[in-house]
Design an enzyme around this catalytic site. Structure first.
Site, PDB file in Angstrom:
ATOM      1  N   ALA A  60       0.694  -1.291  -0.070  1.00 48.41           N
ATOM      2  CA  ALA A  60      -0.133   0.451   0.170  1.00 48.41           C
ATOM      3  C   ALA A  60       1.076   1.608   0.264  1.00 48.41           C
ATOM      4  O   ALA A  60       0.422   2.456  -0.686  1.00 48.41           O
ATOM      5  CB  ALA A  60      -0.561  -0.110   1.149  1.00 48.41           C
TER       6      ALA A  60
ATOM      7  N   SER B  61       6.229 -12.020  -5.160  1.00 48.52           N
ATOM      8  CA  SER B  61       6.034 -10.987  -6.677  1.00 48.52           C
ATOM      9  C   SER B  61       7.177 -10.579  -7.457  1.00 48.52           C
ATOM     10  O   SER B  61       6.730  -9.640  -7.861  1.00 48.52           O
ATOM     11  CB  SER B  61       5.851  -9.631  -5.907  1.00 48.52           C
ATOM     12  OG  SER B  61       4.697  -9.617  -4.370  1.00 48.52           O
TER      13      SER B  61
ATOM     14  N   CYS C  27       2.215   6.879  10.956  1.00 48.84           N
ATOM     15  CA  CYS C  27       1.626   7.853  10.875  1.00 48.84           C
ATOM     16  C   CYS C  27       0.909   8.964  10.931  1.00 48.84           C
ATOM     17  O   CYS C  27       0.572   9.725  11.103  1.00 48.84           O
ATOM     18  CB  CYS C  27       0.384   7.428   9.045  1.00 48.84           C
ATOM     19  SG  CYS C  27       0.265   5.869  10.017  1.00 48.84           S
TER      20      CYS C  27
ATOM     21  N   GLY D 207      -4.093   1.741   7.266  1.00 51.87           N
ATOM     22  CA  GLY D 207      -2.805   1.765   8.118  1.00 51.87           C
ATOM     23  C   GLY D 207      -2.221   0.767   9.006  1.00 51.87           C
ATOM     24  O   GLY D 207      -1.106   0.611   9.284  1.00 51.87           O
TER      25      GLY D 207
ATOM     26  N   HIS E 278      -6.854   9.320   8.078  1.00 52.80           N
ATOM     27  CA  HIS E 278      -6.259   9.424   9.852  1.00 52.80           C
ATOM     28  C   HIS E 278      -6.802  10.749   9.657  1.00 52.80           C
ATOM     29  O   HIS E 278      -6.546  11.272  10.185  1.00 52.80           O
ATOM     30  CB  HIS E 278      -5.078   8.906  10.086  1.00 52.80           C
ATOM     31  CG  HIS E 278      -4.696   7.770   9.917  1.00 52.80           C
ATOM     32  ND1 HIS E 278      -4.928   6.582   9.832  1.00 52.80           N
ATOM     33  CD2 HIS E 278      -3.869   7.478  10.677  1.00 52.80           C
ATOM     34  CE1 HIS E 278      -4.492   5.023   9.602  1.00 52.80           C
ATOM     35  NE2 HIS E 278      -3.429   5.892   9.991  1.00 52.80           N
TER      36      HIS E 278
ATOM     37  N   ASN F  45      -3.414   8.921   5.498  1.00 59.53           N
ATOM     38  CA  ASN F  45      -1.787   7.865   5.986  1.00 59.53           C
ATOM     39  C   ASN F  45      -0.371   7.479   5.288  1.00 59.53           C
ATOM     40  O   ASN F  45       0.364   7.496   5.387  1.00 59.53           O
ATOM     41  CB  ASN F  45      -2.630   6.896   7.081  1.00 59.53           C
ATOM     42  CG  ASN F  45      -3.446   5.723   6.071  1.00 59.53           C
ATOM     43  OD1 ASN F  45      -4.589   7.046   5.147  1.00 59.53           O
ATOM     44  ND2 ASN F  45      -3.577   4.897   6.689  1.00 59.53           N
TER      45      ASN F  45
HETATM   46  N1  LIG Z   1       0.122   1.638   5.706  1.00 61.08           N
HETATM   47  C1  LIG Z   1       0.067   2.675   5.979  1.00 61.08           C
HETATM   48  O1  LIG Z   1      -0.736   4.198   7.007  1.00 61.08           O
HETATM   49  C2  LIG Z   1       1.779   2.968   7.083  1.00 61.08           C
HETATM   50  C3  LIG Z   1       2.110   4.526   6.874  1.00 61.08           C
HETATM   51  C4  LIG Z   1       3.299   4.217   8.044  1.00 61.08           C
HETATM   52  C5  LIG Z   1       4.472   3.585   8.443  1.00 61.08           C
HETATM   53  N2  LIG Z   1       3.981   2.597   7.665  1.00 61.08           N
HETATM   54  C6  LIG Z   1       4.973   0.874   7.589  1.00 61.08           C
HETATM   55  O2  LIG Z   1       5.035   0.615   6.486  1.00 61.08           O
HETATM   56  C7  LIG Z   1       5.440  -0.270   5.846  1.00 61.08           C
HETATM   57  C8  LIG Z   1       4.680  -1.540   4.747  1.00 61.08           C
HETATM   58  O3  LIG Z   1       3.193  -1.171   5.007  1.00 61.08           O
HETATM   59  P1  LIG Z   1       1.661  -1.551   4.126  1.00 61.08           P
HETATM   60  O4  LIG Z   1       0.843  -0.620   4.832  1.00 61.08           O
HETATM   61  O5  LIG Z   1       2.783  -0.806   3.055  1.00 61.08           O
HETATM   62  O6  LIG Z   1       1.893  -2.773   4.125  1.00 61.08           O
HETATM   63  P2  LIG Z   1       1.536  -3.829   2.631  1.00 61.08           P
HETATM   64  O7  LIG Z   1       0.490  -3.161   2.146  1.00 61.08           O
HETATM   65  O8  LIG Z   1       1.264  -5.071   3.358  1.00 61.08           O
HETATM   66  O9  LIG Z   1       3.298  -3.834   1.683  1.00 61.08           O
HETATM   67  C9  LIG Z   1       4.168  -4.627   2.601  1.00 61.08           C
HETATM   68  C10 LIG Z   1       5.743  -4.739   1.777  1.00 61.08           C
HETATM   69  O10 LIG Z   1       6.322  -5.130   1.959  1.00 61.08           O
HETATM   70  C11 LIG Z   1       6.894  -6.239   1.239  1.00 61.08           C
HETATM   71  N3  LIG Z   1       7.002  -7.437   1.469  1.00 61.08           N
HETATM   72  C12 LIG Z   1       6.540  -8.006   2.776  1.00 61.08           C
HETATM   73  N4  LIG Z   1       7.963  -9.197   3.342  1.00 61.08           N
HETATM   74  C13 LIG Z   1       8.848  -8.863   2.175  1.00 61.08           C
HETATM   75  C14 LIG Z   1       9.827  -9.981   2.379  1.00 61.08           C
HETATM   76  N5  LIG Z   1      10.864 -10.665   3.658  1.00 61.08           N
HETATM   77  N6  LIG Z   1      11.053  -9.588   1.760  1.00 61.08           N
HETATM   78  C15 LIG Z   1      10.966  -8.278   0.729  1.00 61.08           C
HETATM   79  N7  LIG Z   1      10.087  -7.594   0.638  1.00 61.08           N
HETATM   80  C16 LIG Z   1       8.243  -7.995   1.590  1.00 61.08           C
HETATM   81  C17 LIG Z   1       5.269  -6.618   0.504  1.00 61.08           C
HETATM   82  O11 LIG Z   1       5.729  -7.764  -0.728  1.00 61.08           O
HETATM   83  P3  LIG Z   1       4.918  -8.783  -0.983  1.00 61.08           P
HETATM   84  O12 LIG Z   1       3.917  -7.904  -2.185  1.00 61.08           O
HETATM   85  O13 LIG Z   1       5.910  -9.562  -1.959  1.00 61.08           O
HETATM   86  O14 LIG Z   1       4.535  -9.688  -0.438  1.00 61.08           O
HETATM   87  C18 LIG Z   1       4.790  -5.810  -0.176  1.00 61.08           C
HETATM   88  O15 LIG Z   1       5.345  -5.003  -0.879  1.00 61.08           O
HETATM   89  C19 LIG Z   1       4.868  -1.016   7.619  1.00 61.08           C
HETATM   90  O16 LIG Z   1       6.389  -1.219   7.597  1.00 61.08           O
HETATM   91  C20 LIG Z   1       4.325  -0.051   8.479  1.00 61.08           C
HETATM   92  O17 LIG Z   1       4.042  -0.645   9.359  1.00 61.08           O
HETATM   93  C21 LIG Z   1       2.448   1.883   6.876  1.00 61.08           C
END
Ligand SMILES: NC(=O)c1ccc[n+]([C@@H]2O[C@H](COP(=O)([O-])OP(=O)(O)OC[C@H]3O[C@@H](n4cnc5c(N)ncnc54)[C@H](OP(=O)(O)O)[C@@H]3O)[C@@H](O)[C@H]2O)c1
Length: 364
Positions: free
Chosen positions: A15, A42, A130, A161, A254, A329
């Site tokens: 995301a 992926s 966030c 989030g 948010h 967020n």
């Molecule tokens: N969403 C928010 O509002 C927000 C705000 C601030 C910070 N964050 C932080 O940002 C990070 C990602 O959040 P998200 O919401 O984007 O999560 P997400 O949608 O679940 O995406 C996770 C990403 O990480 C990759 N990934 C997972 N395991 C991996 C591995 N072992 N090696 C390489 N790539 C890997 C996934 O690849 P695949 O698609 O191949 O599984 C995907 O590209 C988290 O740490 C989260 O806490 C999120």
């Protein structure tokens, strides 16, 4: 793509990752090459960047050879493994996970608040949570003018989030309930915990795991990240911060009801605070109750700014006020703040790992 920086996005399919690609394409950072990294599942997918089609690769330590800047958004354990590998190879990592935020060797940065903390970086820079980011953007202009003694926040946090899978789960539940059916809850409030509850048509007063003191880890993050970013010390007693974090059934954006207390006798007024916020970098003031103008997640979605409204005094405390703060967020809370940090590093000529700094982050 020839001159400029060699950049890798770790977690490019998530995301936040998809928005990192977009925000990077809209930034003025000169990009010589872009690598998109995710899991093996992926690998082979493609994404567009500035008219070019780029194939997603499986992230491995060697992926960071020759890379100048890593924009990481793949979760804490992935960052724990790969960020030191990248720094060891000379890349500067801007990380979205919570893995490095409290590390004393790692600046925790919101450029509108503490861009100068970047000057002494050791190769890893952390992007805050966030919910913290949008709150400190709104509080900083107030702190600069009137001081800041106390903050009490209640959050209304979107499903996105918690990542793409949580967002999909909430959508499936809502769709099912619209048709008199139910859909399983398997992710929220926290993946891997014993109990799961639907977010569709519900509110969940749990974001992240519970600490022993009864606060959730999300609430803990808001307290200590706010102190580190605004007061330079995660345990600063210059300000009191507390709050309650709640997941709400919306997709993006948010909302936060923020109550704050300025220095005693600092002379803040609602009008003066509104004027300061209207002038502040990264803030859009939307505050006209007579015409029902106030920030909303639907109107903040897709925008980089933090939107502030409902500024009003505590009628029983001359030094205290309320405000309502909304931001996307996935943008200011994540992808845009990350790219903005990278942009600041480029503008200030700070894209380098100081000699010996990699030793501060041993590889696993
Ligand atoms: N969403 C928010 O509002 C927000 C705000 C601030 C910070 N964050 C932080 O940002 C990070 C990602 O959040 P998200 O919401 O984007 O999560 P997400 O949608 O679940 O995406 C996770 C990403 O990480 C990759 N990934 C997972 N395991 C991996 C591995 N072992 N090696 C390489 N790539 C890997 C996934 O690849 P695949 O698609 O191949 O599984 C995907 O590209 C988290 O740490 C989260 O806490 C999120």
């Amino acid at each position: 793509m020839t001159e400029g920086y060699h950049i890798a996005i770790l977690g490019a399919t998530g995301a936040v990752g998809s928005r990192l690609i977009d925000q990077l394409s809209k930034s003025t950072i000169p990009v010589a090459s872009l690598k998109l990294l995710a899991t093996a599942k992926s690998a082979g997918q493609t994404r567009e960047f500035k008219g070019q089609t780029i194939t997603v690769e499986e992230a491995k330590p060697e992926s960071f050879e020759g890379v100048d800047i890593v924009l990481a958004s793949a979760g804490g354990s992935v960052s724990a493994k790969f960020a030191p590998e990248a720094v060891k190879r000379g890349a500067v990592v801007v990380d979205n996970s919570s893995q490095w935020r409290m590390n004393d060797n790692v600046p925790l940065v919101v450029p509108e608040v503490n861009a100068d903390a970047l000057a002494d970086h050791n190769g890893i820079i952390a992007n805050p949570n966030c919910s913290t980011t949008q709150m400190v953007v709104a509080l900083q202009p107030i702190k600069e003018k009137y001081g800041l003694k106390q903050v009490i926040v209640s959050t209304y946090q979107a499903a996105s989030g918690a990542g793409k899978a949580a967002w999909d789960e909430m959508m499936a539940q809502t769709e099912a309930m619209n048709h008199g059916k139910t859909a399983p809850a398997e992710i929220l409030p926290v993946k891997g915990q014993p109990h799961h509850y639907p977010l569709g048509y519900n509110l969940l007063p749990q974001i992240d795991v519970f600490e022993d003191d009864g606060y959730t880890h999300e609430e803990w993050k808001m307290i200590h990240e706010t102190k580190k970013i605004m007061f330079g010390d995660k345990n600063s007693d210059a300000v009191k911060v507390t709050g309650t974090a709640v997941r709400v059934p919306i997709m993006i954006g948010h909302g936060e009801a923020v109550y704050f207390v300025t220095d005693a006798g600092a002379g803040a007024t609602t009008k003066a605070i509104q004027a300061d916020l209207a002038d502040a970098a990264g803030v859009t003031l939307q505050d006209d109750p007579a015409n029902q103008v106030y920030p909303q997640p639907l109107t903040a979605e897709g925008k980089r700014d933090t939107f502030v409204g409902r500024v009003r005094p505590d009628l029983e405390n001359d030094d205290a006020f309320h405000m309502w703060v909304v931001s996307d967020n996935l943008l200011k809370g994540a992808a845009w703040n990350t790219v903005e940090i990278a942009q600041t590093l480029v503008d200030r000529d700070l894209v380098r790992v100081p000699e010996g700094a990699a030793a501060k982050f041993p590889t696993a």
